[in-house]
Write an enzyme that holds these catalytic residues in place. Structure first.
Site, PDB file in Angstrom:
ATOM      1  CG  ASN A 148       5.085   6.552  -0.258  1.00  0.00           C
ATOM      2  OD1 ASN A 148       5.362   6.216   0.895  1.00  0.00           O
ATOM      3  ND2 ASN A 148       5.080   5.693  -1.255  1.00  0.00           N
ATOM      4  CE  LYS A 171      14.411   8.123   9.470  1.00  0.00           C
ATOM      5  NZ  LYS A 171      14.282   9.076   8.308  1.00  0.00           N
ATOM      6  N   PRO A 172      10.347   8.585  11.183  1.00  0.00           N
ATOM      7  CG  PRO A 172       9.080  10.502  11.632  1.00  0.00           C
ATOM      8  CD  PRO A 172      10.061   9.536  12.263  1.00  0.00           C
ATOM      9  CB  ALA A 173       9.807  10.431   5.376  1.00  0.00           C
ATOM     10  N   GLY A 227      10.821   1.544   2.287  1.00  0.00           N
ATOM     11  CA  GLY A 227      11.610   2.479   1.497  1.00  0.00           C
ATOM     12  C   GLY A 227      12.208   1.810   0.289  1.00  0.00           C
ATOM     13  CD  GLU A 249       6.164  -2.004   1.118  1.00  0.00           C
ATOM     14  OE1 GLU A 249       6.501  -2.337  -0.048  1.00  0.00           O
ATOM     15  OE2 GLU A 249       5.808  -0.863   1.406  1.00  0.00           O
ATOM     16  CB  CYS A 283       5.849   0.615  -2.679  1.00  0.00           C
ATOM     17  SG  CYS A 283       4.490   0.276  -1.548  1.00  0.00           S
ATOM     18  CD  GLU A 390      10.019   1.907  -6.818  1.00  0.00           C
ATOM     19  OE1 GLU A 390       8.921   1.972  -6.238  1.00  0.00           O
ATOM     20  OE2 GLU A 390      11.092   1.742  -6.204  1.00  0.00           O
TER      21      GLU A 390
END
Length: 510
Positions: A148, A171-173, A227, A249, A283, A390
């Site tokens: 995001n 390691k990205p999304a 995440g 986080e 978040c 959430e």
């Protein structure tokens, strides 16, 4: 075709291919990504581990200059990077530009920290002896980030980790793979040696298994994860088995208290941005507006009117928000909408924006992408799923309160502790809220969303393990304190045993 990059070279292995699609125009394939297996994840950690000592030996001010180079490269390519972010995840272009600026700000701050990785000299209780402390890099870090904020949030980890002399596996999304690859290329072009930063495109299971193997081999000394709370728990447990403390986080259910003396128009403006910016997929997005009973009706009326008037649609145009990030987030959001019950009052339309479920003033073609109505749900209370959990999407709950103590209890009730806000003109209420709230971040007369590069960012409870990103505080995540005592007396001095004590008369008579 995007591939993982280990020790400076693309990895040939991998047979599974994933398409990263533009969520505002699903027929637009932004990139194809070859997925790595656990062995590639571990190999990347092995490469980073091998490169770490030489990188740590580079003087910190020189590493700081590399960080400055990264900032300059990002600034020179800011518009192209921002447009890529908007194309790949559907974030409005104004937000994407702000996200890229966040990288530049982070680099500018940490350039200076390269000359301020201070230790201390400490007085000894012994003569002819000196005590020192030093910051030492932790070693190799595995950084796993959400999409995001596909370039800003990674920079919060990568920049300080590298500055402090660590090497990194990132390691990205997968749904933001093209943005990640572009950022990686900017980083390595700034002067990073091969192996210092490695990029791995892998799904969650393969990443977890590769990380587990790397931890077993002693290749990774720090894990950073942004995440979901659920995945954060699993990573925390894995790291705990290796006596490591990760930087977690996680999610948020961020409250906004609106007092009876608040500027309601300002509160509505803050709620609109906090609740629906990035389609509620932050978040720090507003979870529940907790409004004093005396102004509840008027706030709700103004908030509903502002929401109905807000522009939604094509993220390349002037809109409040665009599409959901990816199809899996759209599917999850529809599950959250199913939590609405008969005891709730829903303001406005619900669900996906289509020809059969239209939104007045929609900007662009709703059929092209993953667009959803903004939803306000009044009457949420503790025990409701909508209140307790959430809801990652454009949904804001509203409830009322009578006393400030009740408002603080409601704000803390879900057990998250990331961000919070209070709207008031009474300083006593502002400070009482700050003392009572369990969140790591508090805003007064401002949104629950928003961060600055020199302020600590992070949460508590279900939102994280108390670690902090950004500012000088993040240095404690990527360095370890080392103590040195240097005795030049020429004999063995025993602390606490041979302590010099000056004579004193402890008796005193008037």
């Amino acid at each position: 075709m995007l591939r993982s990059i280990v020790d400076g070279s693309p990895v040939a292995a991998g047979s599974r291919v994933l398409d990263s699609r533009n969520p505002a125009h699903l027929d637009d394939v932004v990139a194809q990504v070859v997925l790595a297996d656990p062995a590639t994840v571990t190999a990347a950690a092995r490469s980073a581990h091998a490169a770490q000592r030489a990188w740590a030996d580079v003087p910190a001010p020189v590493r700081g200059q590399v960080i400055a180079n990264i900032g300059a490269l990002v600034e020179a390519n800011a518009e192209a990077l921002a447009r890529l972010v908007t194309r790949e995840i559907g974030k409005p272009l104004a937000e994407s530009r702000g996200e890229v600026q966040e990288i530049v700000d982070t680099c500018r701050f940490f350039l200076g920290e390269g000359r301020r990785l201070y230790g201390q000299t400490v007085p000894s209780e012994m003569p002819d002896k000196q005590l020192f402390t030093f910051r030492e890099p932790v070693g190799t870090a595995m950084i796993i980030t959400a999409g995001n904020f596909p370039v800003a949030v990674p920079s919060w980890y990568l920049v300080p980790a590298l500055l402090c002399g660590n090497t990194v596996v990132w390691k990205p999304a997968l749904y933001a793979a093209a943005s990640a690859d572009a950022l990686y290329q900017l980083f390595v072009s700034a002067g990073l040696p091969a192996g210092v930063l490695n990029l791995v495109h892998a799904d969650g299971t393969e990443t977890f298994n590769g990380l587990s193997q790397a931890l077993d081999e002693g290749l990774v000394q720090k894990v950073g994860f942004t995440g979901s709370t659920e995945v954060g728990r699993a990573i925390g447990a894995l790291c705990g088995r290796h006596l490591q403390s990760p930087c977690l986080e996680l999610g948020g259910k961020n409250p906004m208290v609106v007092t009876e003396d608040a500027d309601l128009d300002l509160a509505v403006e803050g709620a609109l941005f906090a609740g629906f910016g990035t389609a509620g997929q932050r978040c720090t997005s507003l979870g529940t507006a907790i409004v004093h009973e005396s102004v509840h009706g008027e706030f709700l009326r103004r908030f509903a009117a502002a929401t109905a008037a807000a522009a939604v649609g094509d993220p390349t145009r002037d809109v409040l928000y665009g599409p959901m990030l990816d199809e899996r987030f759209a599917a999850a959001y529809e599950k959250y909408l199913g939590w609405i019950s008969g005891g709730h009052r829903v303001l406005g339309a619900v669900g996906r924006i289509t020809a059969d479920n239209p939104r007045a003033g929609f900007v662009g073609d709703p059929a092209a992408g993953l667009f959803y109505h903004p939803v306000i749900v009044d009457g949420v209370r503790p025990g409701d799923d909508l209140f307790d959990h959430e809801t990652f999407g454009p949904l804001v709950g509203v409830t009322s309160y009578g006393t400030l103590d009740e408002a603080i209890a409601l704000a803390n009730a879900p057990g998250y502790g990331l961000s919070s806000a209070i709207y008031t003109t009474d300083p006593k209420k502002a400070f009482a809220f700050r003392r009572g709230i369990g969140a790591g971040m508090v805003s007064v007369n401002n949104s629950t969303s928003g961060a600055e590069a020199h302020l600590p960012f992070g949460g508590n409870g279900r939102s994280g393990n108390g670690s902090r990103q950004s500012g000088m505080w993040v240095l404690d995540q990527f360095t370890r304190w080392q103590a040195l005592n240097w005795d030049y007396s020429g004999r063995l001095q025993k602390a606490q045993i041979e302590v010099a004590v000056l004579p004193a008369d402890l008796t005193f008579r008037l």
